[in-house]
Design a protein around this motif. Sequence first.
Motif, PDB file in Angstrom:
ATOM      1  N   ALA A 192       0.741  -1.106  -0.113  1.00 31.55           N
ATOM      2  CA  ALA A 192       0.140  -0.057   0.003  1.00 31.55           C
ATOM      3  C   ALA A 192       0.836   1.151  -0.137  1.00 31.55           C
ATOM      4  O   ALA A 192       2.279   1.255   0.334  1.00 31.55           O
ATOM      5  N   VAL A 193       0.263   2.309  -0.369  1.00 33.73           N
ATOM      6  CA  VAL A 193       1.012   3.549  -0.383  1.00 33.73           C
ATOM      7  C   VAL A 193       1.461   3.900   0.963  1.00 33.73           C
ATOM      8  O   VAL A 193       0.522   3.985   1.857  1.00 33.73           O
ATOM      9  N   GLY A 194       2.893   4.193   1.190  1.00 35.49           N
ATOM     10  CA  GLY A 194       3.230   4.608   2.288  1.00 35.49           C
ATOM     11  C   GLY A 194       3.903   3.492   3.339  1.00 35.49           C
ATOM     12  O   GLY A 194       4.086   3.665   4.341  1.00 35.49           O
TER      13      GLY A 194
ATOM     14  N   THR B 242      13.723  -4.470   1.356  1.00 30.31           N
ATOM     15  CA  THR B 242      12.283  -3.858   1.662  1.00 30.31           C
ATOM     16  C   THR B 242      11.976  -3.022   0.587  1.00 30.31           C
ATOM     17  O   THR B 242      12.634  -2.314   0.074  1.00 30.31           O
ATOM     18  N   VAL B 243      10.571  -3.102   0.455  1.00 32.08           N
ATOM     19  CA  VAL B 243       9.975  -2.125  -0.556  1.00 32.08           C
ATOM     20  C   VAL B 243       8.925  -1.403   0.008  1.00 32.08           C
ATOM     21  O   VAL B 243       8.121  -1.696   0.806  1.00 32.08           O
ATOM     22  N   LYS B 244       8.889   0.026  -0.250  1.00 33.89           N
ATOM     23  CA  LYS B 244       8.052   1.032   0.134  1.00 33.89           C
ATOM     24  C   LYS B 244       7.335   1.524  -0.911  1.00 33.89           C
ATOM     25  O   LYS B 244       7.843   1.977  -1.948  1.00 33.89           O
ATOM     26  N   GLY B 245       5.905   1.561  -0.638  1.00 32.24           N
ATOM     27  CA  GLY B 245       5.017   1.876  -1.879  1.00 32.24           C
ATOM     28  C   GLY B 245       5.014   3.617  -1.557  1.00 32.24           C
ATOM     29  O   GLY B 245       4.938   4.261  -0.627  1.00 32.24           O
ATOM     30  N   VAL B 246       5.400   4.066  -2.865  1.00 38.99           N
ATOM     31  CA  VAL B 246       5.466   5.604  -2.884  1.00 38.99           C
ATOM     32  C   VAL B 246       4.080   6.258  -3.426  1.00 38.99           C
ATOM     33  O   VAL B 246       3.461   6.907  -2.909  1.00 38.99           O
ATOM     34  N   LYS B 247       3.673   5.650  -4.663  1.00 39.15           N
ATOM     35  CA  LYS B 247       2.230   6.155  -5.106  1.00 39.15           C
ATOM     36  C   LYS B 247       1.705   5.056  -5.734  1.00 39.15           C
ATOM     37  O   LYS B 247       2.304   3.970  -6.236  1.00 39.15           O
ATOM     38  N   ALA B 248       0.397   4.975  -6.054  1.00 39.12           N
ATOM     39  CA  ALA B 248      -0.293   3.838  -6.808  1.00 39.12           C
ATOM     40  C   ALA B 248       0.230   3.663  -8.118  1.00 39.12           C
ATOM     41  O   ALA B 248       0.389   4.617  -9.018  1.00 39.12           O
ATOM     42  N   GLY B 249       0.364   2.290  -8.439  1.00 41.67           N
ATOM     43  CA  GLY B 249       0.689   2.106  -9.778  1.00 41.67           C
ATOM     44  C   GLY B 249       1.648   0.861  -9.487  1.00 41.67           C
ATOM     45  O   GLY B 249       1.829   0.107  -8.718  1.00 41.67           O
TER      46      GLY B 249
END
Length: 684
Positions: free
Chosen positions: A606-608, A648-655
């Motif tokens: 998810a974002v964030g 580790t993967v961090k969501g920045v914006k939807a896509g």
Amino acid sequence: MKKYLYIFCAALALSAVSCSIEDVPAPDGNGTSFPSIPQDAVAGELLVKFSPQVSGILDNLLPATKSGGPATRSGVVSVDEVLDLVGTYQIERVFPKDSRSEEATRKAGLHLWYVVRFSDEFTLDEVAKRLSALGEVQQVELNRTMKRHNSRKAIPFSAGTVMTKAGVFDDPYLAFQWDLVNNGTMFAVNDAGERVGKSIAGADVQVQEAWKKCTGDPSIIVAVLDEGVDFTHPDLLPNMWTNPGEPVYGGSEDMDGNGYAGDRHGYNFVRNTGLITTNDINDTGHGSHVAGVIAAQNNNGVGIGSIAGGTPAAPGVKIMSCQIFSGNIETSALAQVRAVKYAADNGAVILQCSWGYISGAANGYIYGQGYSSDEMWMEYSPIEKVTFDYFIHNAGSPNGVLDGGIAIFAAGNENAPMACYPGKYKDYVSVASTAADWTPSTFTNYGPGTTICAPGGDQNYYWDFTDSAAGYKRGERGCILSTVPVHVAESGYGYMEGTSMACPHVSGVVALGLSYAAQLRKHFTADEFKELLYASVTPAADFEKTWPSVKVYRDFATEIENVPASMSLALNYKGQMGAGQVNATKLLAAIEGAGTPMKFPNLYVAVGAEVVAVPAIYFAEGTKDFTVSVEDTGIAEASYDKSTGKLTVKGVKAGMTRASVTGGGKVHEFVITVRTSAGDHGWL
């Protein structure tokens, strides 16, 4: 009009796997009612499957309850009107919400099952009739209790002279485990002291050579659905599963949000607590015993050896305790199905089930009525069937060692010519039992539904060791030695027999095979792996030719020797013991030439939010240095920490964006999908 169904009683098999379905009610002419309610039905409680059309209404009720716990209203007007007539009631989902698995839960329709509890002043029959008449209700079932068929405790083990086997692990009692390493030095005698049969070298699970390749891997989790497993036992403690999201054993808070508080090493579904119990005066040690066959730690200078327990230098498979029996407390179908789904959702890929219903081909006068067909079992235990389906389709991972889960059952102990349910169902593995001379155990079920056999022991033999003092004749030596709680045996070890004991030998070999596949970074579907299991057995034809024409045995109840002509092994059992006896060495060899390479998984976040993966699982063993690259860092960012081995993967914006991870000269490409939020129902 809809009919409502009954769930039959089930009994833990301890040394005898069985349960009877006495007084099975039949529907009346219009299919809406039954003439009687069985005595083992839980009063004031029904299992209700709602129509998908009211799913949204029911969902709106859940946020106000902790982990999908009980509410006092359903939100469905017609249902509430009916239940208002029977006084104060509670309603809760059968399967608590877990954000990690909610999407799969809903796809399987398991979110539609609820437990409705009401005053026992009203009969189950009248409430069920009213509910089954509603269009919003698809099905109504009784929650029937599951009772032990047998409560014999393990026979305590006292070592006497400790013996060791050169070239094998240093566990002092391994010499007594003919089921693991049978060197043919034991023989059977009758009461007159006459030798009537001998153990045969190699009549075991062929694990000694397999240990040279693999002794287990902690990434493989076996769920033991049984009595509680003694996680304090020195031979079991190193290999107990530990829930990383639940820091407090038996705590009152659900720290990881999976619906079960305090589930550090599993869950007690009988008492509805994270506290696993093994010390009730009526506990038999059964759960700890089967766990020890699978994963007691090897080469630690303590106690016994096991099939996939690893060593202090190389940890073995993990045991998850899913407790469905405790002392004399009656458990229920509700506890059983919750345990099955819990196992799938929390990482187990093998269900170890040394229990079942009475075989439909058993002597009804002695054992009672049992399920006789797939149709009968599915009709009267639909929530059980759909939950096992959930496990075999949703356990594991499309990117891991195993896609799907493998459910392994004991065939039953009624000496019946048909395996018992649920194990008889075609999607599951059903295990018959053999003795140390390759012959079928005198109690084992066989025939249709039996898919494989394994050592389960037979104390109707009197065993001797050629290098021990004369007269050393103890029936338990023909049984299976394994771990038990100290209240059962002061030594912490004891003997049991039964298809209950044969079953964990197959679970252990499957776990060892999957461990080896993990080391080779190979991937299988559950069906592919079962095919390898059956194809790699010691063929039944190879050991059937060693059978004597008559097997001498002693009757359990009368202690009278029986040698009837009807006991001809060739007559009764030839071709009836499944594909053959489980063979660890052949299975590991087959794995080397099968399967497909494991792939680093696509990741969803998810974002964030952040998601973590471990690259070393998917690359050649020993690879430690990795680099990660993300094509569009405006959508997601990724980093690798060498000190922890985690990516580790961090969501920045939807896509969506492509990414890759590189290590040891190999590159795995994957896709990162970032979503706006976790969704209205709490899953990604």
